[in-house]
Design a protein around this motif. Sequence first.
Motif, PDB file in Angstrom:
ATOM      1  N   SER A  62     -60.559  42.873 -30.922  1.00 49.14           N
ATOM      2  CA  SER A  62     -59.621  41.629 -32.327  1.00 49.14           C
ATOM      3  C   SER A  62     -60.992  41.395 -32.561  1.00 49.14           C
ATOM      4  N   GLU A  63     -60.102  40.522 -33.810  1.00 43.23           N
ATOM      5  CA  GLU A  63     -60.297  39.801 -35.569  1.00 43.23           C
ATOM      6  C   GLU A  63     -60.819  38.467 -34.944  1.00 43.23           C
TER       7      GLU A  63
ATOM      8  N   ILE B  61     -64.797  42.338 -36.610  1.00 43.93           N
ATOM      9  CA  ILE B  61     -64.094  42.935 -35.271  1.00 43.93           C
ATOM     10  C   ILE B  61     -65.239  42.315 -34.044  1.00 43.93           C
TER      11      ILE B  61
END
Length: 687
Positions: free
Chosen positions: A41-42, A232
């Motif tokens: 995920s970011e 990321i």
Amino acid sequence: MKVSGIPSALKTWLPFIVLFVFLALILPKSPKFGYDYRKGSEWKYETLYAQFDFPVLKTDEQIREERSRSVSSVIPYYKYSEDIVNKNLRAAEGLSLGKDAALKSAIVSIIRDIYAQGVVPDEGVKVDRNATDLSEEVLYIQKDKRAVKVPVTEVYKQSDAKSKLIAEMGKTYKSYNLDSIFKANSVYDLIVPNLVYDRQTTEVVHAESAPFISPTQGFMNAGQLIVSNGEIVTAEIAQLLDSYKVEYEANMGYGTPRALQWVGNILLALVLALALYLAVFFTSRKALQEPNKVWYIVFVFVISTLCAILIGRSQPLYLFMVPFTLPALWHQAFFRNKMVLPLYIVTLLPLLIFSHYGAVIFMMFLFAGFVAIYAFRFFYKGWKQFITGLIIFLALVVTYFGFRFIDTIGGNVALTLTFLFIGSILTVLGYQLVFLFENVFDLVSNSRLAELGDTSNKLLRELESKAPGTFQHSLQVMSMADAAARSIGANVLLVRAGALYHDIGKMNNPQCFIENEALLPSEDKNGYHTSLDARQSAKDIIAHVKDGMELADRYKLPQVIKDFILTHHGTTRTGYFFNKYINEGGDPADAADFYYPGVKPFTKEQVILMLCDSIEAASRTIKASSPEAYSEFVEKMVDDKMKAGQFDESSISIRELNTVKESLKSYLAQLYHERVVYPKMKAKPTR
């Protein structure tokens, strides 16, 4: 009917005040990592730099891989030879350098530093040609009876040590031809290996330490970048974040002043204590008036909180082995489900707030607890409780793999499942503490109520023997009260038990009551009250409440059952003998002996029993058999009790009372329904 408001009595608030103080003292004094992240995920937060030095923890996969390699990788063991060092240092101090004597002290100092690091032969650490699998990265050095693991790069090969001597001397004595001076005075000969390989100890140490794998790899220094905003979260970054999080929560102190730390803890303690109070207030205000129940609720909350905080701080993985579903079953033993669920949710809040992977573990045990409450309704007797334990385990496993598959939680799967299984079994074993809590907190569990409802127990058998009519009356009241309690979601087990024991006092003088006339000889029937005046008859009738309380004490019945004995007539009067007394010219102002000196019902269950007791006894006088007659009869009975103020202290609502009335009307219609009259045979049949 009494309307419950916010209780003001100190005894009501005292348990929550004690809980508040306890939480303020026990809550963690170190912060929780304030970022939520997941691999792939970011990173949506600000760019994160390390605030302190911390070791990078290896992942479970890395540890397993190293463990599999550890069998073939051997760390060599060397002994630091003080004899070699001392001999060569004395020789260095005795050098006769002539005009170059000024170099002596520097030579001795540098050689001492070189020996302090350690010198091995130029072949390196593989001095044993039969041990080709020796590590080329680290080695053990034993010095002064202590062994230290050091990187190979921190010790000198013999030729490197000589070069080190030249390089260090050259920094200060640039005008000297050092190499010629050293060769001429045999200075190089003073640098020899002082680390001696010990093959036997190497093998022993390897055999003992092979299972051990260092949990760390590398180090991050304060100020280094961990992750940038918008980046990321890769596997490597997630590993750094996990390592930083562990160190942060274990050792990092708050950045705020100490006074604000206490303020924060006090506010959180207040929130948790109030949450528990409100969970009780909105589900069972009556429970707030019973200190034993409140102290029990607070006790269970404290136990769960201690496990969440202490185990979560020391060994987070062990949280999977703690039976956090137990509070759900403990509460279910004493309270109804509408009260159990909010209490259980609040009890799990510390787990959510303060534990590593708090949200994951909270959801796992929340779901498992709900499943446990449902399953225990069917599997609560004897060995069947282990079926409940298995169902709890499956619920935990399903939730665990749900989080595992989306990579929200890591860890060794086999070990985690083992811990979850142990925790599920501990739930079954720990449930037995309910019977201890019954005595400590003076509570009555549903299991105990079920036992009291068994008509084969000694006291009920005695009632059946001495007062069979009263026993049959109690059975009818129990059946009627069961239906009424179910209609409004009251405690069915409690009202059934109360119905069975409410009239036990009648067996001390059974012939006083009309339902037991079958015990008497035919010539004595209807004769007990013949020779008594109305006042004495009323006293004898009323005495069964006092006699019942004495029997309850003798047989150690719980207080909730005694309450039914004390309240089933409330403060009503003996209508038959009161009317007789008035008709005979009695003074209404001198009629205290005709009133029960009891207590008005204060629970829904007690109201139900009072109504069912009166209706069952009086229903035998109904002459008409129609729904209208039953409806009119029930309405009149309930209306009389209301006018007499018997429901003023109870928590039953008008809506619930109307539902109970409809249930009782339906019950009477089913009980006294008309039957088909069989026609008489006019002629004898022929074959």
